[in-house]
Design a protein around this motif. Sequence first.
Motif, PDB file in Angstrom:
ATOM      1  N   LEU A  23       0.834  -1.200   0.000  1.00  0.00           N
ATOM      2  CA  LEU A  23       0.000   0.000   0.000  1.00  0.00           C
ATOM      3  C   LEU A  23       0.870   1.251   0.000  1.00  0.00           C
ATOM      4  N   VAL A  24       1.847   1.298   0.887  1.00  0.00           N
ATOM      5  CA  VAL A  24       2.725   2.467   0.976  1.00  0.00           C
ATOM      6  C   VAL A  24       3.487   2.666  -0.340  1.00  0.00           C
ATOM      7  N   ASP A  25       3.932   1.566  -0.943  1.00  0.00           N
ATOM      8  CA  ASP A  25       4.702   1.642  -2.198  1.00  0.00           C
ATOM      9  C   ASP A  25       3.821   1.731  -3.443  1.00  0.00           C
ATOM     10  N   ARG A  26       2.513   1.659  -3.243  1.00  0.00           N
ATOM     11  CA  ARG A  26       1.539   1.680  -4.350  1.00  0.00           C
ATOM     12  C   ARG A  26       1.793   0.561  -5.357  1.00  0.00           C
ATOM     13  N   ARG A  27       1.917  -0.679  -4.826  1.00  0.00           N
ATOM     14  CA  ARG A  27       2.049  -1.843  -5.706  1.00  0.00           C
ATOM     15  C   ARG A  27       0.925  -2.823  -5.408  1.00  0.00           C
ATOM     16  N   LEU A  34      -6.167 -10.146   2.503  1.00  0.00           N
ATOM     17  CA  LEU A  34      -5.979  -8.739   2.154  1.00  0.00           C
ATOM     18  C   LEU A  34      -5.547  -8.597   0.705  1.00  0.00           C
ATOM     19  N   GLU A  35      -5.905  -7.459   0.127  1.00  0.00           N
ATOM     20  CA  GLU A  35      -5.527  -7.172  -1.258  1.00  0.00           C
ATOM     21  C   GLU A  35      -5.231  -5.681  -1.373  1.00  0.00           C
ATOM     22  N   VAL A  36      -4.241  -5.360  -2.179  1.00  0.00           N
ATOM     23  CA  VAL A  36      -3.965  -3.966  -2.507  1.00  0.00           C
ATOM     24  C   VAL A  36      -4.244  -3.800  -3.991  1.00  0.00           C
ATOM     25  N   GLU A  37      -5.181  -2.920  -4.288  1.00  0.00           N
ATOM     26  CA  GLU A  37      -5.546  -2.604  -5.670  1.00  0.00           C
ATOM     27  C   GLU A  37      -4.937  -1.254  -6.016  1.00  0.00           C
ATOM     28  N   VAL A  38      -4.314  -1.169  -7.169  1.00  0.00           N
ATOM     29  CA  VAL A  38      -3.720   0.093  -7.594  1.00  0.00           C
ATOM     30  C   VAL A  38      -4.487   0.604  -8.795  1.00  0.00           C
ATOM     31  N   ARG A  39      -4.985   1.814  -8.665  1.00  0.00           N
ATOM     32  CA  ARG A  39      -5.658   2.512  -9.764  1.00  0.00           C
ATOM     33  C   ARG A  39      -4.752   3.657 -10.181  1.00  0.00           C
ATOM     34  N   ASN A  40      -5.178   4.471 -11.092  1.00  0.00           N
ATOM     35  CA  ASN A  40      -4.345   5.555 -11.626  1.00  0.00           C
ATOM     36  C   ASN A  40      -3.471   6.240 -10.570  1.00  0.00           C
ATOM     37  N   ASP A  41      -4.079   6.922  -9.640  1.00  0.00           N
ATOM     38  CA  ASP A  41      -3.297   7.693  -8.666  1.00  0.00           C
ATOM     39  C   ASP A  41      -3.606   7.304  -7.219  1.00  0.00           C
ATOM     40  N   ILE A  42      -4.189   6.130  -7.035  1.00  0.00           N
ATOM     41  CA  ILE A  42      -4.578   5.712  -5.689  1.00  0.00           C
ATOM     42  C   ILE A  42      -4.331   4.219  -5.507  1.00  0.00           C
ATOM     43  N   ALA A  43      -3.898   3.849  -4.324  1.00  0.00           N
ATOM     44  CA  ALA A  43      -3.754   2.435  -3.954  1.00  0.00           C
ATOM     45  C   ALA A  43      -4.722   2.178  -2.808  1.00  0.00           C
ATOM     46  N   ILE A  44      -5.448   1.074  -2.864  1.00  0.00           N
ATOM     47  CA  ILE A  44      -6.498   0.779  -1.893  1.00  0.00           C
ATOM     48  C   ILE A  44      -6.223  -0.560  -1.232  1.00  0.00           C
ATOM     49  N   LEU A  45      -6.269  -0.567   0.089  1.00  0.00           N
ATOM     50  CA  LEU A  45      -6.135  -1.797   0.858  1.00  0.00           C
ATOM     51  C   LEU A  45      -7.532  -2.320   1.169  1.00  0.00           C
ATOM     52  N   TRP A  46      -7.813  -3.538   0.719  1.00  0.00           N
ATOM     53  CA  TRP A  46      -9.121  -4.165   0.914  1.00  0.00           C
ATOM     54  C   TRP A  46      -9.000  -5.376   1.822  1.00  0.00           C
ATOM     55  N   ARG A  47     -10.008  -5.595   2.641  1.00  0.00           N
ATOM     56  CA  ARG A  47     -10.216  -6.876   3.317  1.00  0.00           C
ATOM     57  C   ARG A  47     -11.547  -7.360   2.772  1.00  0.00           C
ATOM     58  N   GLN A  48     -11.477  -8.334   1.880  1.00  0.00           N
ATOM     59  CA  GLN A  48     -12.637  -8.800   1.121  1.00  0.00           C
ATOM     60  C   GLN A  48     -13.202  -7.611   0.362  1.00  0.00           C
ATOM     61  N   ASP A  49     -14.430  -7.194   0.639  1.00  0.00           N
ATOM     62  CA  ASP A  49     -15.007  -6.070  -0.105  1.00  0.00           C
ATOM     63  C   ASP A  49     -15.105  -4.793   0.730  1.00  0.00           C
ATOM     64  N   VAL A  50     -14.289  -4.701   1.783  1.00  0.00           N
ATOM     65  CA  VAL A  50     -14.296  -3.526   2.658  1.00  0.00           C
ATOM     66  C   VAL A  50     -12.973  -2.780   2.513  1.00  0.00           C
ATOM     67  N   PRO A  51     -13.032  -1.492   2.152  1.00  0.00           N
ATOM     68  CA  PRO A  51     -11.798  -0.709   2.079  1.00  0.00           C
ATOM     69  C   PRO A  51     -11.305  -0.372   3.485  1.00  0.00           C
ATOM     70  N   LEU A  52     -10.043  -0.679   3.756  1.00  0.00           N
ATOM     71  CA  LEU A  52      -9.462  -0.362   5.061  1.00  0.00           C
ATOM     72  C   LEU A  52      -8.682   0.940   5.029  1.00  0.00           C
ATOM     73  N   ALA A  53      -8.032   1.210   3.892  1.00  0.00           N
ATOM     74  CA  ALA A  53      -7.216   2.420   3.763  1.00  0.00           C
ATOM     75  C   ALA A  53      -6.930   2.664   2.295  1.00  0.00           C
ATOM     76  N   ALA A  54      -6.506   3.876   2.014  1.00  0.00           N
ATOM     77  CA  ALA A  54      -6.121   4.220   0.640  1.00  0.00           C
ATOM     78  C   ALA A  54      -4.953   5.191   0.706  1.00  0.00           C
ATOM     79  N   ARG A  55      -4.000   4.983  -0.179  1.00  0.00           N
ATOM     80  CA  ARG A  55      -2.855   5.908  -0.316  1.00  0.00           C
ATOM     81  C   ARG A  55      -3.130   6.782  -1.517  1.00  0.00           C
ATOM     82  N   LEU A  56      -3.220   8.073  -1.273  1.00  0.00           N
ATOM     83  CA  LEU A  56      -3.489   9.046  -2.322  1.00  0.00           C
ATOM     84  C   LEU A  56      -2.453  10.145  -2.196  1.00  0.00           C
ATOM     85  N   GLY A  57      -1.481  10.141  -3.103  1.00  0.00           N
ATOM     86  CA  GLY A  57      -0.404  11.125  -3.027  1.00  0.00           C
ATOM     87  C   GLY A  57       0.357  10.985  -1.721  1.00  0.00           C
TER      88      GLY A  57
END
Length: 101
Positions: A23-27, A34-57
């Motif tokens: 998440l911190v490294d946006r990978r 747990l899963e980290v999804e990376v979109r254009n400018d945001i990385a999202i930490l998921w536990r199943q279908d619940v967002p736990l955190a997001a790295r934005l800039g």
Amino acid sequence: MDTGRAKTRGRFVRERDAALAALVDRRPMVGERLEVEVRNDIAILWRQDVPLAARLGASMLVRGGGDSMSRSAIEEAASAEGLVLQTMGEQRLWKLLGVPG
């Protein structure tokens, strides 16, 4: 001590630590829970279908409530990287992720 529980707990902690580093490294990362999804400018930490955190800039958006140990670990990882922490409710986090509530 139940060694089965200890192994499961250890595996979860290792997965959580790997997810936080991703998440911190946006990978992207996919684990058992747990899963980290990376979109254009945001990385999202998921536990199943619940967002736990997001790295934005330079900010880490952290979901309030839920598991306090996971939230504390996310906050510690963000602080170690000098990221600005912002805690918010799950509905607000969903809206920032582009999903209407």
